[in-house]
Scaffold this active site. Structure first.
Site, PDB file in Angstrom:
ATOM      1  N   ARG A 184      14.629  -0.330   1.539  1.00 51.75           N
ATOM      2  CA  ARG A 184      14.814  -1.703   1.905  1.00 51.75           C
ATOM      3  C   ARG A 184      15.367  -2.660   1.319  1.00 51.75           C
ATOM      4  NH1 ARG A 184       9.225  -3.194   4.912  1.00 51.75           N
ATOM      5  NH2 ARG A 184       7.829  -3.299   3.248  1.00 51.75           N
ATOM      6  N   ASP A 202      -2.473   6.725   2.938  1.00 52.03           N
ATOM      7  CA  ASP A 202      -1.834   7.914   2.065  1.00 52.03           C
ATOM      8  C   ASP A 202      -0.779   7.454   1.366  1.00 52.03           C
ATOM      9  OD1 ASP A 202      -0.393   7.626   4.117  1.00 52.03           O
ATOM     10  OD2 ASP A 202      -0.522   9.815   4.769  1.00 52.03           O
ATOM     11  N   ASP A 246       0.818 -11.246   6.772  1.00 52.81           N
ATOM     12  CA  ASP A 246       1.399 -10.299   5.799  1.00 52.81           C
ATOM     13  C   ASP A 246       2.798  -9.896   6.105  1.00 52.81           C
ATOM     14  OD1 ASP A 246      -0.626  -8.981   7.361  1.00 52.81           O
ATOM     15  OD2 ASP A 246       0.160  -7.217   6.514  1.00 52.81           O
ATOM     16  N   GLY A 262       0.812  -1.224   0.053  1.00 55.12           N
ATOM     17  CA  GLY A 262       0.078  -0.108   0.016  1.00 55.12           C
ATOM     18  C   GLY A 262       1.109   1.309   0.181  1.00 55.12           C
ATOM     19  N   ARG A 267       5.877 -12.720   0.954  1.00 55.26           N
ATOM     20  CA  ARG A 267       5.158 -13.051   2.570  1.00 55.26           C
ATOM     21  C   ARG A 267       4.390 -14.029   2.622  1.00 55.26           C
ATOM     22  NH1 ARG A 267       5.095  -7.328   4.341  1.00 55.26           N
ATOM     23  NH2 ARG A 267       6.490  -6.055   2.925  1.00 55.26           N
TER      24      ARG A 267
HETATM   25  P1  AMP Z   1       1.423  -2.854   8.164  1.00 62.56           P
HETATM   26  O1  AMP Z   1       0.480  -3.019   9.418  1.00 62.56           O
HETATM   27  O2  AMP Z   1       2.335  -1.703   8.389  1.00 62.56           O
HETATM   28  O3  AMP Z   1       2.002  -4.014   7.892  1.00 62.56           O
HETATM   29  O4  AMP Z   1       0.357  -2.734   7.113  1.00 62.56           O
HETATM   30  C1  AMP Z   1      -0.726  -3.452   6.723  1.00 62.56           C
HETATM   31  C2  AMP Z   1      -1.000  -3.150   5.188  1.00 62.56           C
HETATM   32  O5  AMP Z   1      -1.610  -1.711   5.224  1.00 62.56           O
HETATM   33  C3  AMP Z   1       0.122  -3.054   4.362  1.00 62.56           C
HETATM   34  O6  AMP Z   1      -0.587  -3.666   3.266  1.00 62.56           O
HETATM   35  C4  AMP Z   1       0.431  -1.799   4.140  1.00 62.56           C
HETATM   36  O7  AMP Z   1       1.170  -1.662   2.579  1.00 62.56           O
HETATM   37  C5  AMP Z   1      -0.882  -1.019   4.071  1.00 62.56           C
HETATM   38  N1  AMP Z   1      -0.397   0.233   4.642  1.00 62.56           N
HETATM   39  C6  AMP Z   1      -0.058   0.544   6.043  1.00 62.56           C
HETATM   40  N2  AMP Z   1       0.364   1.963   6.058  1.00 62.56           N
HETATM   41  C7  AMP Z   1      -0.182   2.507   5.033  1.00 62.56           C
HETATM   42  C8  AMP Z   1      -0.340   3.587   4.496  1.00 62.56           C
HETATM   43  N3  AMP Z   1      -0.041   4.799   5.191  1.00 62.56           N
HETATM   44  N4  AMP Z   1      -0.701   4.046   3.143  1.00 62.56           N
HETATM   45  C9  AMP Z   1      -1.235   3.005   2.464  1.00 62.56           C
HETATM   46  N5  AMP Z   1      -1.138   1.746   2.849  1.00 62.56           N
HETATM   47  C10 AMP Z   1      -0.686   1.477   3.986  1.00 62.56           C
HETATM   48 MG    MG Z   2       3.157  -4.800   6.710  1.00 58.86          MG
END
Ligand code: AMP
Ligand code: MG
Length: 518
Positions: free
Chosen positions: A194, A143, A270, A111, A201
């Site tokens: 990174r 965002d 994930d 995202g 995943r």
């Molecule tokens: P995470 O908990 O950081 O692993 O995120 C879970 C999912 O939400 C993943 O698919 C991320 O890419 C998406 N995600 C987290 N933060 C954002 C953001 N600010 N904008 C878009 N997607 C996000």
């Molecule tokens: Mg994640």
């Protein structure tokens, strides 16, 4: 700019680097095709500047440190340069799904991440991925951005974990901008780059399983096997053979987390790498005062991802992966028994987690205690120490580091570690048993101490250290990020000039809170 496939390392300019990244390489994730990702450029990041750079990660990629000083470098790793790239070479955001906090969350995906492509150096191929580079088709309500605070935390922790010897994605650099980003408060945007051989995943497999896209599921498995687990091809059922490999790597990784007091914070499926790498640094934390129930993520109200839960959650996540692989497993069985046999095979592979984790953890803990072999009863000695540490809320890192000063023959060296405990008599009883055990160990004190100091770090990324570096960085002083990264690159060495970085956290650190919002 040309996109030629053969660029000789080391790469000197960002243009050369971009060309090498854009080169088509056989066996890369990008070859899988459009069911797996969407190509798009990064969103513009206004007036970007370099915040942090890891010369060590750069060396892994065959990059000279001076490349970071070129304007092209900031253009590339802010994502801005990608807007000029030809369509076929554009970065890509991949689609995956997953279980979040134990609940099926459906489609997720990169995202806010974009893969730039791969670099090959010294026989190793690594993918470079921007995180925080803007919205993608998988952003959902987000965002697409990451804030400076979380980007610095990810940068520092990935590099620190690597230097602790724990499998992890790496971090090349952080690029900042004054662009405002709304979180609980208004913060500023940053992009962290990174690096990993693969960012696949568990959730990638779950995605195609849930969508009943079995051909895509197989293509993904073939990619992972051919690239990372080629030995599985020599077995009658390569898809089944891959499972215990991933399970074993995951068990080993979590054993290392537990032994160093690392809490991941968001072990959703994930966020689990099929290479057993620590990935997706968010609300992670290293234990200060030892509490086996410690929850580092303030959004985790149930404590699903508490420190002591991590091994069983990793096992649960492996179960999700096994389920997703089931349609591929057992092709060599007769149709009438296939379903039953493949479930039994997958279950057996999963059992490997327990068989792997317990001895891996015990071996590591015995190393931490300076015991050169594992003997019956050592597990009890370890458990009793952890119980005492828990009861006293003894500092995890300092306690183990000071343990090295205990001597085989008498209690004179006990004082520094004994001071960590409230119930000193209980500690003395444990220390007497520990000494009795040390008496059976062939190594002398000095040799054992040396070995213990190579496994019990003196320096870990405590929350307050990251926080201090972040506060300074928010005022555009990035020197503390670099200093802290340098200290953490030698976690086992005595660094007398940085004694403060090894000290107990200051009182204000107790109020720090880390949540998912990053
Ligand atoms: P995470 O908990 O950081 O692993 O995120 C879970 C999912 O939400 C993943 O698919 C991320 O890419 C998406 N995600 C987290 N933060 C954002 C953001 N600010 N904008 C878009 N997607 C996000
Ligand atoms: Mg994640």
């Amino acid at each position: 700019m040309s996109f030629s496939p053969s660029i000789a390392a080391p790469l000197d300019t960002a243009d050369e680097l971009a060309s090498a990244l854009g080169a088509a390489r056989s066996g890369s994730f990008a070859e899988l095709g459009s069911a797996f990702f969407t190509r798009l450029p990064a969103a513009p990041l206004p007036a970007p500047y370099l915040v942090a750079f890891s010369a060590d990660a750069a060396a892994l990629l065959g990059l000279e440190p001076r490349i970071a000083e070129t304007p092209g470098f900031v253009e590339l790793f802010s994502g801005n340069a990608t807007r000029e790239w030809p369509q076929a070479a554009l970065p890509y955001a991949s689609v995956y799904s997953g279980h979040q906090f134990g609940v099926w969350a459906g489609q997720l995906g990169d995202g806010r991440a974009l893969s730039l492509g791969e670099l090959e150096h010294g026989g190793l191929r690594n993918e470079l991925q921007l995180k925080g580079s803007g919205r993608t088709p998988y952003s959902r309500m987000g965002d697409g951005r990451a804030v400076l605070r979380s980007s610095i935390r990810e940068f520092l922790c990935s590099e620190a974990m690597h230097h602790l010897g724990i499998p992890t994605t790496r971090a090349l650099c952080v690029i900042g901008s004054d662009q405002p980003v709304r979180r609980e408060e208004i913060e500023t945007a940053a992009v962290v780059t990174r690096v990993a051989p693969s960012f696949v995943r568990f959730g990638h497999f779950e995605h195609f399983y849930a969508g009943e896209q079995i051909d895509a599921l197989r293509a993904l498995a073939d990619h992972v096997i051919d690239r990372f687990y080629p030995q599985c091809r020599e077995t009658p059922d390569p898809y089944l053979a891959m499972l215990p490999q991933i399970v074993a790597r995951t068990a080993d990784m979590v054993a290392q987390w537990q032994a160093v007091g690392f809490c991941h914070g968001v072990m959703n499926t994930d966020n689990m790498s099929v290479l057993g790498l620590t990935i997706d640094y968010g609300p992670f934390g290293f234990l200060d005062a030892f509490d086996a129930n410690h929850i580092c993520n303030h959004s985790d109200t149930q404590g699903r991802y508490a420190y002591r839960m991590q091994p069983q959650i990793a096992y649960w996540n492996c179960f999700c992966l096994a389920q997703a692989l089931l349609p591929l497993i057992g092709a060599h069985y007769e149709e009438s028994v296939r379903a039953e046999r493949s479930v039994a095979d997958a279950q057996e592979a999963l059992e490997g987690f327990k068989a792997r984790f317990a001895p891996a953890f015990e071996r590591r803990m015995c190393d931490k205690l300076g015991l050169s072999d594992v003997r019956p009863g050592d597990d009890k000695l370890v458990d009793r120490l952890l119980e005492l540490m828990h009861a006293s809320r003894a500092d995890f890192t300092l306690t183990f580091r000071r343990l090295a000063q205990v001597s085989k023959d008498d209690a004179r060296g006990d004082a520094p570690v004994r001071d960590m405990f409230l119930d000193r008599e209980a500690f003395d009883r444990w220390a007497a048993d520990y000494r009795a055990r040390l008496a059976l160990d062939p190594r002398d004190d000095a040799t054992r101490r040396e070995a213990m100091n190579r496994i019990n770090p003196k320096y870990v990324l405590r929350n307050h250290l990251a926080e201090t570096a972040i506060r300074r960085a928010m005022e555009k002083d990035f020197s503390e990020v670099a200093r802290l990264a340098a200290v953490l690159s030698r976690p086992f060495d005595e660094q007398p000039e940085f004694e403060d970085y090894a000290a107990l956290p200051p009182e204000w650190a107790g109020t720090l809170s880390v949540s998912c919002s990053s």
